[in-house]
Motif scaffolding. Structure first.
Motif, PDB file in Angstrom:
ATOM      1  N   ASN A 161     -39.272 -22.437 -68.848  1.00 57.06           N
ATOM      2  CA  ASN A 161     -38.310 -22.017 -67.816  1.00 57.06           C
ATOM      3  C   ASN A 161     -37.585 -23.197 -67.175  1.00 57.06           C
ATOM      4  O   ASN A 161     -36.417 -23.101 -66.822  1.00 57.06           O
ATOM      5  N   PHE A 181     -42.296 -21.977 -61.173  1.00 55.74           N
ATOM      6  CA  PHE A 181     -41.626 -20.686 -61.380  1.00 55.74           C
ATOM      7  C   PHE A 181     -40.585 -20.431 -60.286  1.00 55.74           C
ATOM      8  O   PHE A 181     -39.467 -20.008 -60.569  1.00 55.74           O
ATOM      9  N   PHE A 195     -45.178  -6.300 -61.676  1.00 52.23           N
ATOM     10  CA  PHE A 195     -44.160  -7.332 -61.901  1.00 52.23           C
ATOM     11  C   PHE A 195     -43.902  -7.538 -63.396  1.00 52.23           C
ATOM     12  O   PHE A 195     -42.755  -7.637 -63.826  1.00 52.23           O
ATOM     13  N   ARG A 197     -47.155 -11.968 -78.480  1.00 53.55           N
ATOM     14  CA  ARG A 197     -47.061 -10.733 -77.688  1.00 53.55           C
ATOM     15  C   ARG A 197     -48.315  -9.880 -77.843  1.00 53.55           C
ATOM     16  O   ARG A 197     -48.825  -9.341 -76.852  1.00 53.55           O
ATOM     17  N   TYR A 230     -50.619 -19.250 -71.494  1.00 51.22           N
ATOM     18  CA  TYR A 230     -49.273 -18.729 -71.729  1.00 51.22           C
ATOM     19  C   TYR A 230     -48.353 -19.113 -70.567  1.00 51.22           C
ATOM     20  O   TYR A 230     -47.220 -19.542 -70.765  1.00 51.22           O
ATOM     21  N   LEU A 231     -48.869 -18.991 -69.340  1.00 47.97           N
ATOM     22  CA  LEU A 231     -48.038 -19.280 -68.168  1.00 47.97           C
ATOM     23  C   LEU A 231     -47.662 -20.751 -68.082  1.00 47.97           C
ATOM     24  O   LEU A 231     -46.557 -21.087 -67.662  1.00 47.97           O
ATOM     25  N   HIS A 266     -44.928 -21.040 -70.441  1.00 47.26           N
ATOM     26  CA  HIS A 266     -43.754 -20.319 -69.935  1.00 47.26           C
ATOM     27  C   HIS A 266     -43.037 -21.101 -68.831  1.00 47.26           C
ATOM     28  O   HIS A 266     -41.811 -21.167 -68.801  1.00 47.26           O
ATOM     29  N   ARG A 282     -38.101 -17.595 -81.392  1.00 46.85           N
ATOM     30  CA  ARG A 282     -38.038 -16.549 -82.425  1.00 46.85           C
ATOM     31  C   ARG A 282     -38.162 -17.094 -83.843  1.00 46.85           C
ATOM     32  O   ARG A 282     -38.499 -16.351 -84.760  1.00 46.85           O
ATOM     33  N   MET A 324     -44.468 -14.408 -57.542  1.00 48.81           N
ATOM     34  CA  MET A 324     -44.960 -15.762 -57.830  1.00 48.81           C
ATOM     35  C   MET A 324     -45.974 -16.234 -56.781  1.00 48.81           C
ATOM     36  O   MET A 324     -46.896 -16.974 -57.093  1.00 48.81           O
ATOM     37  N   ALA A 346     -34.875 -20.519 -76.318  1.00 46.39           N
ATOM     38  CA  ALA A 346     -35.179 -19.089 -76.502  1.00 46.39           C
ATOM     39  C   ALA A 346     -35.032 -18.713 -77.981  1.00 46.39           C
ATOM     40  O   ALA A 346     -35.809 -17.917 -78.519  1.00 46.39           O
ATOM     41  N   LEU A 360     -35.643  -8.944 -68.147  1.00 44.82           N
ATOM     42  CA  LEU A 360     -35.147 -10.081 -68.939  1.00 44.82           C
ATOM     43  C   LEU A 360     -35.442 -10.027 -70.444  1.00 44.82           C
ATOM     44  O   LEU A 360     -34.938 -10.865 -71.198  1.00 44.82           O
ATOM     45  N   THR A 361     -36.276  -9.075 -70.881  1.00 45.10           N
ATOM     46  CA  THR A 361     -36.495  -8.989 -72.337  1.00 45.10           C
ATOM     47  C   THR A 361     -35.708  -7.821 -72.927  1.00 45.10           C
ATOM     48  O   THR A 361     -34.977  -7.988 -73.902  1.00 45.10           O
ATOM     49  N   HIS A 391     -40.392  -7.306 -65.074  1.00 50.81           N
ATOM     50  CA  HIS A 391     -39.863  -8.525 -65.680  1.00 50.81           C
ATOM     51  C   HIS A 391     -39.434  -8.314 -67.147  1.00 50.81           C
ATOM     52  O   HIS A 391     -38.372  -8.767 -67.560  1.00 50.81           O
ATOM     53  N   VAL A 413     -30.731 -14.820 -66.619  1.00 51.18           N
ATOM     54  CA  VAL A 413     -31.541 -15.332 -65.496  1.00 51.18           C
ATOM     55  C   VAL A 413     -30.640 -15.553 -64.268  1.00 51.18           C
ATOM     56  O   VAL A 413     -30.993 -15.178 -63.146  1.00 51.18           O
TER      57      VAL A 413
HETATM   58  C1  HEM Z   1     -39.153 -17.164 -61.898  1.00 54.75           C
HETATM   59  C2  HEM Z   1     -40.062 -16.869 -62.788  1.00 54.75           C
HETATM   60  C3  HEM Z   1     -39.776 -16.447 -64.204  1.00 54.75           C
HETATM   61  C4  HEM Z   1     -38.616 -16.547 -64.953  1.00 54.75           C
HETATM   62  C5  HEM Z   1     -37.279 -17.127 -64.564  1.00 54.75           C
HETATM   63  C6  HEM Z   1     -38.906 -15.991 -66.257  1.00 54.75           C
HETATM   64  C7  HEM Z   1     -38.000 -15.896 -67.298  1.00 54.75           C
HETATM   65  C8  HEM Z   1     -38.204 -15.221 -68.476  1.00 54.75           C
HETATM   66  C9  HEM Z   1     -37.214 -14.999 -69.500  1.00 54.75           C
HETATM   67  C10 HEM Z   1     -35.788 -15.532 -69.459  1.00 54.75           C
HETATM   68  C11 HEM Z   1     -37.794 -14.259 -70.491  1.00 54.75           C
HETATM   69  C12 HEM Z   1     -37.133 -13.778 -71.775  1.00 54.75           C
HETATM   70  C13 HEM Z   1     -37.262 -14.884 -72.798  1.00 54.75           C
HETATM   71  C14 HEM Z   1     -36.543 -14.544 -74.056  1.00 54.75           C
HETATM   72  O1  HEM Z   1     -36.305 -13.372 -74.333  1.00 54.75           O
HETATM   73  O2  HEM Z   1     -36.277 -15.488 -74.788  1.00 54.75           O
HETATM   74  C15 HEM Z   1     -39.154 -14.015 -70.087  1.00 54.75           C
HETATM   75  C16 HEM Z   1     -40.086 -13.301 -70.814  1.00 54.75           C
HETATM   76  C17 HEM Z   1     -41.377 -13.045 -70.412  1.00 54.75           C
HETATM   77  N1  HEM Z   1     -42.001 -13.503 -69.275  1.00 54.75           N
HETATM   78 FE1  HEM Z   1     -41.142 -14.556 -67.821  1.00 54.75          FE
HETATM   79  N2  HEM Z   1     -40.227 -15.586 -66.294  1.00 54.75           N
HETATM   80  C18 HEM Z   1     -40.784 -15.839 -65.053  1.00 54.75           C
HETATM   81  C19 HEM Z   1     -42.081 -15.588 -64.661  1.00 54.75           C
HETATM   82  C20 HEM Z   1     -43.034 -14.942 -65.432  1.00 54.75           C
HETATM   83  C21 HEM Z   1     -44.399 -14.675 -65.023  1.00 54.75           C
HETATM   84  C22 HEM Z   1     -45.001 -15.104 -63.701  1.00 54.75           C
HETATM   85  C23 HEM Z   1     -44.992 -13.990 -66.043  1.00 54.75           C
HETATM   86  C24 HEM Z   1     -46.396 -13.460 -66.149  1.00 54.75           C
HETATM   87  C25 HEM Z   1     -47.167 -13.141 -65.120  1.00 54.75           C
HETATM   88  C26 HEM Z   1     -44.017 -13.847 -67.094  1.00 54.75           C
HETATM   89  C27 HEM Z   1     -44.246 -13.215 -68.285  1.00 54.75           C
HETATM   90  C28 HEM Z   1     -43.299 -13.012 -69.255  1.00 54.75           C
HETATM   91  C29 HEM Z   1     -43.512 -12.215 -70.445  1.00 54.75           C
HETATM   92  C30 HEM Z   1     -44.817 -11.508 -70.829  1.00 54.75           C
HETATM   93  C31 HEM Z   1     -42.312 -12.224 -71.167  1.00 54.75           C
HETATM   94  C32 HEM Z   1     -42.015 -11.486 -72.459  1.00 54.75           C
HETATM   95  C33 HEM Z   1     -42.066 -12.398 -73.626  1.00 54.75           C
HETATM   96  C34 HEM Z   1     -41.612 -11.641 -74.840  1.00 54.75           C
HETATM   97  O3  HEM Z   1     -42.361 -10.781 -75.294  1.00 54.75           O
HETATM   98  O4  HEM Z   1     -40.529 -11.878 -75.304  1.00 54.75           O
HETATM   99  N3  HEM Z   1     -42.852 -14.434 -66.694  1.00 54.75           N
HETATM  100  N4  HEM Z   1     -39.389 -14.622 -68.868  1.00 54.75           N
END
Ligand code: HEM
Length: 223
Positions: A34, A210, A122, A69, A26-27, A30, A52, A166, A48, A130-131, A126, A149
């Motif tokens: 990003n 990241f 975290f 999810r 996943y990461l 992700h 969906r 990170m 984004a 952002l969600t 997070h 962001v």
């Molecule tokens: C600088 C680092 C990161 C940025 C800028 C970032 C950015 C984002 C953004 C913008 C979303 C929302 C996406 C959307 O709604 O379309 C999101 C969701 C998410 N991110 Fe990150 N992320 C980062 C690091 C991480 C890391 C390290 C993890 C896990 C350890 C993580 C796990 C998740 C999860 C689980 C979601 C929720 C997805 C969902 O259910 O919609 N993120 N991230």
């Protein structure tokens, strides 16, 4: 059979390895997603939106996303539960029950434990940031992750929280990936160097990828 497997330490370690690898996949996805932020708001927000609608018309709107999810939640819960139970077992198995001074856990065990706790906190922050936008610093806009962001990384605490997390992630993956290889029987004396190198490169690429986003906002490359 499943019960006996789960009760054994090897079973719990296997659960940790497999759930860890699922989260790692996943990461990787992700971080690639990003990095699209460097190509502008249009491309990032479009991506984004695609998250969906992926799988349509076979899947309904957001079904694939919800499937991902659910898999992730199961992986996180399985990973944390087995980690907790293995560490309880480890403490109980120590021979020094009657000695006052507790033996110190190894450096790797301590970094994995604290790293895991930091990452768990975290992930909650997070998602609220952002969600759902619950703790977001600016006016959270659903469907406009680019602006969200930028808002997050325009605050000093946003930068600190993400960058610290990170770094913890990098250390966690570095050791975790190697441990998973041992548990799953991929490790061997001859492969040790190659596996360690793979773990290092993977951890470094993910951490750097990241961290590039907050750094991009801080330096004004992304605005
Ligand atoms: C600088 C680092 C990161 C940025 C800028 C970032 C950015 C984002 C953004 C913008 C979303 C929302 C996406 C959307 O709604 O379309 C999101 C969701 C998410 N991110 Fe990150 N992320 C980062 C690091 C991480 C890391 C390290 C993890 C896990 C350890 C993580 C796990 C998740 C999860 C689980 C979601 C929720 C997805 C969902 O259910 O919609 N993120 N991230």
């Amino acid at each position: 059979m499943a019960r006996t497997m789960w009760d054994s330490s090897v079973g719990k370690k296997t659960v940790m390895a497999v759930s860890g690898l699922i989260m790692l996949l996943y990461l990787v996805a992700h971080v690639i997603g990003n990095l699209k932020i460097f190509f502008g708001a249009g491309e990032f927000n479009h991506y984004a939106h695609w998250l969906r609608t992926v799988g349509e018309p076979f899947m309904h709107y957001e079904w694939t996303l919800w499937l991902i999810r659910i898999v992730l939640v199961v992986a996180v819960v399985a990973h944390a539960t087995s980690a907790y139970q293995l560490s309880r077992r480890d403490i109980r198995a120590r021979p020094s029950k009657y000695v006052h001074k507790k033996p110190r856990a190894s450096y790797a065990t301590r970094t994995m434990r604290w790293g895991g706790i930091i990452l768990g906190l975290f992930i909650v922050w997070h998602i609220l940031d952002l969600t759902t936008g619950t703790v977001h610093s600016g006016g959270f806009q659903e469907g406009h992750p680019y602006q969200n962001v930028v808002d997050t990384f325009s605050t000093w605490y946003g930068d600190v929280i993400y960058i610290v997390a990170m770094l913890a992630l990098g250390l966690h993956i570095r050791h975790g990936f190697w441990s998973a290889a041992q548990t799953l029987g991929v490790g061997s004396r001859t492969r040790e160097r190659a596996l360690r190198a793979t773990a290092d490169v993977l951890a470094l690429l993910l951490t750097a990828g990241f961290i590039a986003v907050p750094v991009g906002v801080m330096t004004g490359v992304v605005s």
